[in-house]
Design a protein around this motif. Structure first.
Motif, PDB file in Angstrom:
ATOM      1  N   THR A   1     -12.000 122.474 -19.114  1.00  0.00           N
ATOM      2  CA  THR A   1     -12.549 122.017 -17.876  1.00  0.00           C
ATOM      3  C   THR A   1     -11.410 122.117 -16.825  1.00  0.00           C
ATOM      4  O   THR A   1     -11.900 122.369 -15.908  1.00  0.00           O
ATOM      5  CB  THR A   1     -12.603 120.610 -18.320  1.00  0.00           C
ATOM      6  OG1 THR A   1     -13.606 120.363 -19.187  1.00  0.00           O
ATOM      7  CG2 THR A   1     -13.375 120.015 -17.191  1.00  0.00           C
ATOM      8  N   LEU A   2     -10.011 122.057 -17.135  1.00  0.00           N
ATOM      9  CA  LEU A   2      -9.196 122.502 -16.223  1.00  0.00           C
ATOM     10  C   LEU A   2      -9.250 123.781 -15.601  1.00  0.00           C
ATOM     11  O   LEU A   2      -9.245 123.859 -14.390  1.00  0.00           O
ATOM     12  CB  LEU A   2      -7.943 122.020 -16.713  1.00  0.00           C
ATOM     13  CG  LEU A   2      -7.439 120.831 -16.678  1.00  0.00           C
ATOM     14  CD1 LEU A   2      -5.851 120.672 -17.159  1.00  0.00           C
ATOM     15  CD2 LEU A   2      -7.205 120.172 -15.453  1.00  0.00           C
ATOM     16  N   LEU A   3      -9.429 124.765 -16.375  1.00  0.00           N
ATOM     17  CA  LEU A   3      -9.684 126.157 -16.266  1.00  0.00           C
ATOM     18  C   LEU A   3     -10.683 126.354 -15.140  1.00  0.00           C
ATOM     19  O   LEU A   3     -10.567 127.101 -14.212  1.00  0.00           O
ATOM     20  CB  LEU A   3      -9.733 127.098 -17.166  1.00  0.00           C
ATOM     21  CG  LEU A   3      -8.787 127.270 -17.979  1.00  0.00           C
ATOM     22  CD1 LEU A   3      -8.843 128.282 -19.402  1.00  0.00           C
ATOM     23  CD2 LEU A   3      -7.504 127.986 -17.422  1.00  0.00           C
ATOM     24  N   ARG A   4     -11.990 125.862 -15.615  1.00  0.00           N
ATOM     25  CA  ARG A   4     -13.099 125.900 -14.629  1.00  0.00           C
ATOM     26  C   ARG A   4     -12.837 125.281 -13.149  1.00  0.00           C
ATOM     27  O   ARG A   4     -13.424 125.705 -12.163  1.00  0.00           O
ATOM     28  CB  ARG A   4     -14.245 125.247 -15.370  1.00  0.00           C
ATOM     29  CG  ARG A   4     -14.710 126.095 -16.604  1.00  0.00           C
ATOM     30  CD  ARG A   4     -16.068 125.735 -17.008  1.00  0.00           C
ATOM     31  NE  ARG A   4     -16.350 126.198 -18.477  1.00  0.00           N
ATOM     32  CZ  ARG A   4     -16.910 127.458 -18.378  1.00  0.00           C
ATOM     33  NH1 ARG A   4     -17.184 128.170 -17.281  1.00  0.00           N
ATOM     34  NH2 ARG A   4     -17.176 128.208 -19.542  1.00  0.00           N
TER      35      ARG A   4
ATOM     36  N   ASN B   1     -13.148 127.552  -9.856  1.00  0.00           N
ATOM     37  CA  ASN B   1     -14.013 127.089  -8.751  1.00  0.00           C
ATOM     38  C   ASN B   1     -13.235 127.073  -7.369  1.00  0.00           C
ATOM     39  O   ASN B   1     -13.829 127.136  -6.431  1.00  0.00           O
ATOM     40  CB  ASN B   1     -14.449 125.649  -9.131  1.00  0.00           C
ATOM     41  CG  ASN B   1     -15.805 125.810 -10.029  1.00  0.00           C
ATOM     42  OD1 ASN B   1     -16.104 126.783 -10.503  1.00  0.00           O
ATOM     43  ND2 ASN B   1     -16.150 124.699 -10.904  1.00  0.00           N
ATOM     44  N   LYS B   2     -11.960 126.856  -7.528  1.00  0.00           N
ATOM     45  CA  LYS B   2     -11.083 126.543  -6.188  1.00  0.00           C
ATOM     46  C   LYS B   2     -10.454 127.931  -6.068  1.00  0.00           C
ATOM     47  O   LYS B   2      -9.769 127.881  -4.887  1.00  0.00           O
ATOM     48  CB  LYS B   2     -10.156 125.589  -6.652  1.00  0.00           C
ATOM     49  CG  LYS B   2     -10.931 124.050  -6.665  1.00  0.00           C
ATOM     50  CD  LYS B   2      -9.712 122.849  -7.026  1.00  0.00           C
ATOM     51  CE  LYS B   2     -10.564 121.518  -7.170  1.00  0.00           C
ATOM     52  NZ  LYS B   2      -9.589 120.522  -7.130  1.00  0.00           N
ATOM     53  N   ILE B   3     -10.358 128.967  -6.721  1.00  0.00           N
ATOM     54  CA  ILE B   3      -9.959 130.029  -6.568  1.00  0.00           C
ATOM     55  C   ILE B   3     -10.375 130.731  -5.102  1.00  0.00           C
ATOM     56  O   ILE B   3     -11.528 130.850  -4.877  1.00  0.00           O
ATOM     57  CB  ILE B   3     -10.089 131.105  -7.564  1.00  0.00           C
ATOM     58  CG1 ILE B   3      -9.260 130.658  -8.815  1.00  0.00           C
ATOM     59  CG2 ILE B   3      -9.678 132.685  -7.327  1.00  0.00           C
ATOM     60  CD1 ILE B   3      -9.254 131.632  -9.916  1.00  0.00           C
ATOM     61  N   SER B   4      -9.563 131.092  -4.210  1.00  0.00           N
ATOM     62  CA  SER B   4      -9.574 131.809  -3.009  1.00  0.00           C
ATOM     63  C   SER B   4     -10.325 132.977  -3.103  1.00  0.00           C
ATOM     64  O   SER B   4     -10.396 133.946  -4.385  1.00  0.00           O
ATOM     65  CB  SER B   4      -8.378 131.910  -2.111  1.00  0.00           C
ATOM     66  OG  SER B   4      -7.563 132.917  -2.678  1.00  0.00           O
ATOM     67  N   ALA B   5     -11.259 133.500  -1.966  1.00  0.00           N
ATOM     68  CA  ALA B   5     -11.678 134.881  -1.906  1.00  0.00           C
ATOM     69  C   ALA B   5     -10.948 136.117  -2.293  1.00  0.00           C
ATOM     70  O   ALA B   5     -11.533 137.255  -2.781  1.00  0.00           O
ATOM     71  CB  ALA B   5     -12.641 134.872  -0.826  1.00  0.00           C
TER      72      ALA B   5
END
Length: 380
Positions: free
Chosen positions: A58-61, A65-69
């Motif tokens: 869950t932490l990984l996901r 989801n917040k990783i930049s482009a």
């Protein structure tokens, strides 16, 4: 099934690792900060460990989801592979062709790809989940990948995620070079008693209201004792408790419901079951040992799956019965309509017979009068 009864928009205790439900305990907040720091600072090697079901995925996901482009991501879940297969999976995730190529070709092409990404100001990240299943050969291959670096920066960041035994594996003398490359390391501990209660309320509030159901005295203590503070186990029992309350048409969960749920979910372990209903103190630690937690969780999840299968089968039977009942109701209505039409026709015929009878009666009386007059005329 029970969501409408409790006014919820979705199941609050689903087992899928959904970052929407992420509850940041003290330990989870620390681990998330470490992971975010590692990503932002391109820290090279990051290690995240935790018991099975503790919320690592869950932490990984949430991080993903917040990783930049400007990040290029490869995420590996299947780790029961050899070194060649592991590199091939990473290359495939990065969109590189792997068919018919040996390991040397794969690593050469991966190196070229990473260099190209970095020169384009993109950040390649490799996340390997369930890393405790990797062989020493696979872990050594990961170490060699970390050697791919330019003059003044790492060309790839690697995040290793696994169960506590991953630390024991990395501690082996043969893997000391890998261990020396890990710049950030954090471990997820189970929730404590207070965090367990807040975790349950947090998930309820995420899809509705934390007050949609009332937990009576002793219930949270029992859930904590049974789950050991492991989020996945908390989800298992709470999902079952909400279903049981729905069946009872109750918005209260008491110790009787908990006892019934634990009897259904738990395996034959009188010692464990007996300990669930002891009242722990504020700082009391769960009785589950790290050694048997994996096996216990697997057995409980197996029982949970069987219960869900039985539930699905019963719902299918009810659906078929409901369908058959609808058909029967339709046929009965059709028969009633036909009987109503037939009854109307009978009434019309009966009315016609009555009119005919009245007409015949009138005609008969008229004939009698006429015969009487004719008879008198003949006498006169």
């Amino acid at each position: 099934m029970y969501t409408e009864f409790f006014g919820l928009s979705a199941k609050p205790f689903d087992l899928l690792p959904n970052p929407k439900f992420l509850y940041l305990s003290k330990g989870h907040r620390k681990a998330l900060s470490y992971l975010q720091y590692g990503v932002q600072e391109n820290a090279g090697f990051t290690l995240l460990t935790g018991e099975v079901g503790s919320g690592k995925t869950t932490l990984l996901r949430d991080i993903i989801n917040k990783i930049s482009a400007d990040v290029t991501l490869s995420m590996i879940f299947n780790t029961r592979v050899d070194g060649h297969q592991l590199v091939a999976m990473i290359n495939t995730d990065f969109g590189l062709q792997t068919e018919g190529k040996d390991k040397v070709q794969l690593i050469t092409e991966l190196n070229d790809f990473l260099l190209e990404e970095c020169t384009s100001n993109r950040q390649p990240i490799i996340i390997i989940d369930e890393a405790q299943n990797l062989s020493e050969e696979g872990l050594e291959e990961i170490r060699l990948l970390s050697n791919l670096e330019a003059d003044n920066f790492k060309m790839v960041q690697i995040i290793l995620v696994g169960q506590p035994e991953l630390k024991q594996i990395i501690a082996k003398p043969s893997l000391r070079q890998l261990r020396q490359r890990i710049s950030i390391s954090c471990h997820l501990n189970p929730l404590n008693r207070e965090e367990t209660e807040e975790y349950i309320y947090h998930r309820l509030a995420t899809v509705g209201s934390r007050d949609c159901v009332t937990f009576l005295d002793g219930v949270f203590d029992a859930i904590f004792r049974f789950s050991g503070g492991v989020p996945r186990l908390i989800n298992l029992i709470c999902d079952f408790l909400l279903l049981s309350a729905f069946v009872e048409e109750s918005r209260e969960i008491d110790m009787d419901l908990v006892q019934d749920a634990l009897n259904e979910l738990s395996f034959d372990d009188p010692v464990s079951q007996g300990s669930v209903f002891e009242s722990p103190g504020r700082d009391h630690q769960p009785m589950n040992s790290p050694i048997d937690l994996d096996g216990r969780l697997a057995r409980i999840e197996e029982n949970y799956a069987k219960l869900n299968a039985n539930r699905s089968e019963k719902e299918a039977i009810l659906e078929r019965l409901s369908s058959q009942g609808s058909i029967l109701e339709y046929l009965i209505n059709q028969q009633q309509n036909q009987f109503s039409q037939f009854d109307g026709q009978l009434k019309k015929i009966s009315a016609q017979i009555d009119r005919l009878r009245q007409t015949l009666l009138v005609d008969s009386k008229r004939s009698s009068v006429e015969e009487s007059i004719l008879h008198r005329s003949k006498q006169d």
